[in-house]
Design an enzyme around this catalytic site. Sequence first.
Site, mmCIF file in Angstrom:
data_model
loop_
_atom_site.group_PDB
_atom_site.id
_atom_site.type_symbol
_atom_site.label_atom_id
_atom_site.label_comp_id
_atom_site.label_asym_id
_atom_site.label_seq_id
_atom_site.Cartn_x
_atom_site.Cartn_y
_atom_site.Cartn_z
ATOM 1 N N LYS A 1 13.902 -35.868 -5.924
ATOM 2 C CA LYS A 1 13.088 -34.515 -6.197
ATOM 3 C C LYS A 1 12.226 -34.489 -7.392
ATOM 4 O O LYS A 1 12.452 -35.731 -8.362
ATOM 5 C CB LYS A 1 14.165 -33.575 -6.545
ATOM 6 C CG LYS A 1 15.048 -33.023 -5.393
ATOM 7 C CD LYS A 1 15.978 -31.849 -5.710
ATOM 8 C CE LYS A 1 16.588 -31.492 -4.419
ATOM 9 N NZ LYS A 1 15.763 -30.693 -3.500
ATOM 10 N N ARG B 1 22.791 -30.731 5.204
ATOM 11 C CA ARG B 1 23.123 -30.529 6.721
ATOM 12 C C ARG B 1 23.978 -31.701 7.329
ATOM 13 O O ARG B 1 24.784 -31.430 8.358
ATOM 14 C CB ARG B 1 21.965 -30.155 7.603
ATOM 15 C CG ARG B 1 21.078 -31.185 7.396
ATOM 16 C CD ARG B 1 19.493 -30.715 7.803
ATOM 17 N NE ARG B 1 19.013 -30.131 6.836
ATOM 18 C CZ ARG B 1 17.550 -29.527 6.943
ATOM 19 N NH1 ARG B 1 17.134 -29.715 8.119
ATOM 20 N NH2 ARG B 1 17.076 -28.683 5.947
HETATM 21 N N1 BES Z 1 19.639 -28.198 -2.243
HETATM 22 C C1 BES Z 1 18.372 -28.339 -1.495
HETATM 23 C C2 BES Z 1 18.182 -26.657 -1.514
HETATM 24 C C3 BES Z 1 17.687 -25.819 -2.752
HETATM 25 C C4 BES Z 1 16.342 -25.707 -3.347
HETATM 26 C C5 BES Z 1 18.783 -25.276 -3.173
HETATM 27 C C6 BES Z 1 16.148 -24.893 -4.279
HETATM 28 C C7 BES Z 1 18.495 -24.415 -4.297
HETATM 29 C C8 BES Z 1 17.312 -24.182 -4.837
HETATM 30 C C9 BES Z 1 18.374 -29.065 -0.282
HETATM 31 O O1 BES Z 1 19.404 -30.231 -0.423
HETATM 32 C C10 BES Z 1 17.141 -29.466 -0.030
HETATM 33 O O2 BES Z 1 16.620 -30.397 -0.655
HETATM 34 N N2 BES Z 1 16.262 -28.984 1.065
HETATM 35 C C11 BES Z 1 15.108 -29.580 1.227
HETATM 36 C C12 BES Z 1 15.097 -29.854 2.935
HETATM 37 C C13 BES Z 1 13.901 -30.322 3.228
HETATM 38 C C14 BES Z 1 13.824 -31.851 2.524
HETATM 39 C C15 BES Z 1 13.743 -30.505 4.845
HETATM 40 C C16 BES Z 1 14.095 -28.264 0.963
HETATM 41 O O3 BES Z 1 14.403 -27.146 0.988
HETATM 42 O O4 BES Z 1 12.846 -28.827 0.379
HETATM 43 MN MN MN Z 2 18.331 -31.748 -0.940
#
Ligand code: BES
Ligand code: MN
Length: 500
Positions: free
Chosen positions: A281, A355
């Site tokens: 990230k 997931r």
């Molecule tokens: N934990 C994150 C989602 C999230 C984002 C929670 C902001 C709280 C605040 C999740 O694991 C994630 O990184 N999701 C990705 C999915 C994508 C790679 C398909 C996302 O939402 O960018």
């Molecule tokens: Mn994630």
Amino acid sequence: MTTNVRIGEAAELPQSSAVAVPVATDEQGLLVPQGLPAEVLGRTIPSQLDGAWAEEQGFEGKAGQTLVLRALDQPSLVLVGEVGDADEEVWRRAGAAALRAAGRARALAMLLPLPSTIATEDVARAVVEGALLAAYRANVAKTKPDGSVPEEVVLVPVAFEGLRDEDRAAVATGARHGEVVSGAVRWARDMVNRPADRLTPRLFAREALRRLEHDPSVTVEIWRDAELEAERCGGLLGVARGSLEPPRLVRATYDPGTEGAPHVVLVGKGITFDSGGLNLKSFEGMTTMKTDMTGAAVVLGALSAAARLGARAKVTAVAPLTENLPGHRAMKPGDVLTARDGTTIEVLNTDAEGRLVLADGLSLAAELEPDAIVDVATLTGAVRVALGPDVAAVMGTDEALVQTLRDHGERAGEPLWELPLIEKYESHLESEVADVKNIGKPGSAGTIVAGLFLRRFAGDRPWAHLDIAGTGRAESDEGYLTKGATAFSLRTLVAYLLSR
Ligand code: BES
Ligand code: MN
Ligand code: ZN
């Protein structure tokens, strides 16, 4: 410090440091509750406040507004706006507003004018929830703790026609209920606000055990390394590979022991820190990721409250816990994991890790053949784009279950909006090498595609999924929310469990 709650008498109001007076409005102005014993407050409050005067003070009597009247030798009076034909959420906000306006007062007395438009028990519960949640302080690692909160909240029911014994009993029951529910929310907020180095999967499992092991009719199991292997939790183990911290899976069961009781299984995402893994990230994206175990805290807290309140339903909570880090053994884009139910998953983005751990959790839930499965997860950033910070997404395979959750969410002040599980988008998850891949098309219905992914693992049981990635954190103290963790959906789940 936690704030104590008790039921008091009008006669003790002069000894309180602050007295909250809920007011209603009609065409003529602001109405203070009938039956308010004006004389014991030691000052004259006309039953009808001068609306123009109050407005000059900046108080229009709107819901959640307060006006504090101070005096040297008497308790402060906190007028709390519009409880006229209040629903549960208005009373919750009134409790929170009163507590915030009470400032440094040692004790806050809250008048409860009865009867209200909703059941007395619900009024007391909502006021207590609002006050105790507004009184939450994160208290993580500051050497000088943040501002003080009242030592006690005293509920003082008043009724124009005189108070009946059953009113008092209803206030007491509601207040206890409010204390239990807000206690569970406060615990969940504590878990979520704790930094990831102080809440590793092992430490979180220990805290869950500490919280739950003495709850009535609750048993707790913790699956560790060998057991997770033996139990084929390939999604959880795959995500955990990038970290030196070993994963855990907490399974807690509340069994009231009654023949034929419905069984609800809750599954919560428990990523104690989400760096994104090798698909690392950004700085902005990573700063709040200690909160990525909110779903796990919510389901464990909800189970605890349901047990303490003696729910009739049997409840199981499943919480897969791990960090998502890019260590030297980390899963790599293109790797294939095998989930507990045998489904092979091509991991094309290591940041879609929630997931993967939920695949195992949901499979486990489906094996228990319960009457309903509800999972809770901070799953997709896309849900905040779609619904913002105040509304969470719900998806599911059972219309009645989704609708019940929405109804309870509405009353709890935790609104849920249903997104459709669009069949056509199943194609977005097709993998060339495995049964499914863990991402869809970039920028295309991310929240829904994540829901479709999860659906595969819930079996044929009625299932609903709550995506709380937008609502899990609050940007500031407001009403009964405090900056940081909200534990959104915990109170909805408790209400749902108690209704079964
Ligand atoms: N934990 C994150 C989602 C999230 C984002 C929670 C902001 C709280 C605040 C999740 O694991 C994630 O990184 N999701 C990705 C999915 C994508 C790679 C398909 C996302 O939402 O960018
Ligand atoms: Mn994630
Ligand atoms: Zn995540």
